[in-house]
Design an enzyme around this catalytic site. Structure first.
Site, short mmCIF file in Angstrom:
data_model
loop_
_atom_site.label_atom_id
_atom_site.label_comp_id
_atom_site.label_asym_id
_atom_site.label_seq_id
_atom_site.Cartn_x
_atom_site.Cartn_y
_atom_site.Cartn_z
N THR B 149 0.83 -1.21 0.00
CA THR B 149 0.00 0.00 0.00
C THR B 149 0.86 1.26 0.00
OG1 THR B 149 -1.66 -1.21 1.22
CG2 THR B 149 -1.82 1.18 1.29
N GLY B 188 3.01 -3.18 8.75
CA GLY B 188 3.37 -3.44 10.13
C GLY B 188 4.86 -3.77 10.26
N GLU B 432 -5.66 -5.20 4.11
CA GLU B 432 -5.81 -6.34 3.19
C GLU B 432 -7.08 -6.25 2.35
OE1 GLU B 432 -2.49 -7.27 3.21
OE2 GLU B 432 -3.76 -8.54 1.98
#
Lengths: 190, 473
Positions: B149, B188, B432
């Site tokens: 992303t 993350g 996601e």
């Protein structure tokens, strides 16, 4: 077919509704594209309906999988009864939440709704005695739950009080903000 | 034990252990899970001296790193004790599921290492790449993340802007972030934890763009942890939840990586820059499908079952008002409105658990079919995993909020565990694949299926019902 309050009718209603929503939106898209509109614009135009169709498909899938487990021959009759009630509640709950689509696309008619609502209440009553056993069967250790409200021993108030003692503000009887701000403020005679 | 709750336990009319085994997938799995809880979760080293909510943002991160490292040492101890090898399931259970959330409440910066970095290496790396990278990753010699992303681009991966130009003279790719909107955003562990990342970028070779491909990129020096030249990296800041996950941003200023760092199991770039197309552009969906399937069980079903356990037990202790005047305060579970807030979510968490087992089995069988070159069932798996991820995360967030409201002001406290559960679940609605986008991907498949039904074609299992009901108007 006239509506009956049972699991096979629920499953069928979910499939009818998913099919109806998929069919309707596909026909709308096809018609508009056939009239010469750009397919991508048509897609965007009907995207809210497309989302509804996908949701209905997913919900029907979840209901079907839940039903499938009930036919597992290894499950004892007593557990099958409990799971059966939960499966019905799951299906009835989401049916009533999306009633409009079911009235349009399935064999449920307005006069049937009252009996379905009654059915939901009777399911809540049926499940009630097993509620704690059900969540106990999730078998989540206190360390995982990590909540004074949900500990296995149910000593909610003692645990909440103990949690409050862990607040750093409770480490001293008077916080330093009193001398710094509160005291001058209280004496300022505003 | 609270007397009222004890009384409730006497009312059940089924065998609890039987349901526990059913939800776990068998008595043996229940046993294994309990062993893990005993070994990991009940370890006093993981107990918070100060609740994390009272720590500063920075200290929360440091605590998450400390516990994550400790967790890995313990995993090694556990494997030695059990004389067992590493297993993806073990890491998933400990990092992505219920056990992980117990040890590190606000998420771990190591999660993507096991949930995305390793599975992508396995799914998209050549045998040589797997041999080189997977060993390092398993042993935690390197810590990875998955950077897809971008600041200005989400689920629509064809819109990603990061570029990777091949330089045949040096046999290197040059990764570059041409705009601010092309900075990677949200992965993350990217902020200050990971030192490697799988980066998704638009591949250019011989003057032609070939779309999105995956590259292994070193981000930080393995000794000093300093960002490497050309790497602009940091963390994105405080969020509604998941504040231990250390999500980060990443920009590239013409960063060079060797040709071997492109994951080439499917598409390839030869030494001279010749591009060899993948047999199917859908093969790269593997990691995304894997994560979506994992989210249904590891996040949605898990957190909902926690929430409903807390709220149901509380409702058997808490007393309020009177149903019949003069009869005293009943436990609040006696109220039909309270039952309506709780029981549908008990049912929902079981429904999610059952569906997630089904789709996990489907995922495994489709993945082995892919290995044989059979792609037939991939679109169906993609469609059902999209809608299930969307529906289950959205239901779980709604259910957790309902459970919170069922516990009044006490549920509003962070120690109730509802806020953290809500934060983790609402995050899963977004990452996601944002849920609306996922619904639309499924509906595209459904429209195609409808056309196929009209043409008399036989349908795959999850849309078989369209055949039966297509005649009805």
């Amino acid at each position: 077919l006239p509506w009956t309050n049972d699991l096979p009718s629920l499953v069928s209603a979910y499939y009818q509704t998913a099919t109806g929503l998929i069919r309707d939106v596909t026909e709308k898209v096809d018609k508009r594209v056939a009239k010469g509109h750009i397919p991508e614009d048509v897609w965007n135009y009907y995207s809210n309906m497309l989302v509804l169709a996908a949701e209905a498909h997913g919900r029907a899938f979840l209901v079907q999988r839940f039903c499938d487990i009930l036919s597992n021959k290894e499950i004892s009759p007593s557990l099958r009864n409990v799971l059966g009630a939960l499966c019905e509640l799951y299906a009835v709950y989401w049916l009533l939440k999306n009633l409009g689509h079911f009235l349009v696309h399935s064999n449920i008619r307005v006069p049937d709704v009252e009996s379905i609502m009654d059915w939901q209440d009777s399911l809540l009553q049926e499940i009630r005695p097993n509620a704690v056993s059900l969540v106990d069967a999730f078998d989540i250790a206190d360390e995982i739950l990590d909540s004074p409200l949900g500990a296995w021993d149910g000593n909610v108030y003692e645990r909440l009080f103990n949690e409050a003692q862990r607040s750093p503000l409770n480490s001293m009887p008077v916080d330093e903000s009193f001398e710094k701000y509160l005291k001058p403020f209280l004496r300022s005679n505003l | 034990v609270n007397e009222d709750l004890q009384k409730e336990r006497g009312k059940g009319n089924f065998n609890l252990e039987e349901l526990t085994n059913l939800l776990d997938g068998g008595a043996e799995k229940t046993e294994q899970r309990r062993e893990l809880v005993e070994f990991f979760v009940k370890d006093p080293d993981f107990k918070d001296k100060i609740p994390v909510e009272y720590l500063s943002y920075t200290d929360r991160y440091r605590e998450a790193v400390r516990k994550s490292c400790l967790m890995f040492y313990k995993i090694k101890d556990y494997q030695e004790k059990k004389k067992s090898g590493s297993s993806v399931e073990l890491y998933q259970a400990l990092l992505g599921g219920m056990l992980g959330s117990a040890v590190i409440k606000d998420g771990t910066p190591f999660a993507l290492h096991y949930v995305m970095f390793l599975p992508t290496l396995m799914g998209q790396g050549t045998v040589e790449q797997q041999a080189y990278w997977i060993g390092k990753a398993w042993n935690c010699q390197i810590l990875g993340t998955y950077a897809q992303t971008e600041l200005g681009h989400g689920t629509y991966i064809r819109g990603l802007e990061t570029t990777s130009h091949y330089d045949p003279d040096n046999e290197e790719f040059i990764l570059h972030s041409p705009t601010l909107t092309s900075y990677k955003w949200w992965p993350g562990g990217l902020g200050h934890s990971a030192n490697y990342a799988i980066v998704l970028a638009q591949l250019h070779t011989k003057g032609e763009c070939h779309g999105i491909h995956a590259f292994i990129v070193q981000l930080r020096d393995e000794e000093t942890h300093m960002p490497l030249p050309g790497i602009k990296i940091g963390e994105i800041g405080c969020k509604l939840g998941m504040n231990g996950v250390n999500q980060g941003y990443l920009g590239f200023d013409k960063v060079r990586v060797p040709r071997q760092n492109m994951l080439m199991k499917n598409a390839k770039v030869l030494k001279d820059g010749t591009y060899v197309k993948s047999p199917s552009d859908k093969l790269t969906y593997g990691t995304m499908i894997f994560v979506r399937v994992a989210v249904v069980r590891g996040i949605a079903a898990t957190y909902l079952s926690k929430a409903v356990t807390i709220a149901t037990r509380y409702s058997c202790v808490r007393r309020q008002s009177e149903i019949r005047p003069g009869e005293g305060e009943p436990i609040i579970i006696e109220y039909r409105t309270q039952q309506y807030k709780l029981f549908p979510w008990i049912a929902a968490s079981i429904a999610m658990n059952i569906a997630s087992t089904w789709i996990w089995d489907m995922y495994n069988s489709v993945t082995s079919e892919l290995e044989q070159g059979d792609l037939d069932r991939l679109p169906e798996l993609h469609a059902i995993s999209c809608v299930l991820k969307a529906l289950c995360t959205s239901d779980a967030a709604r259910g957790i909020e309902e459970c919170r409201k069922a516990t009044g002001g006490h549920g509003y406290m962070t120690c109730s565990a509802f806020p953290a559960a809500y934060g983790m679940t609402t995050a899963a609605e977004t990452y996601e694949g944002e849920n609306t986008v996922l619904y639309l991907q499924t509906s595209r498949y459904l429209m195609k299926a409808w056309h196929n039904v009209q043409n008399g074609q036989s349908m795959s299992p999850t849309v078989k019902y369209l055949e039966r009901h297509s005649e009805r108007k």
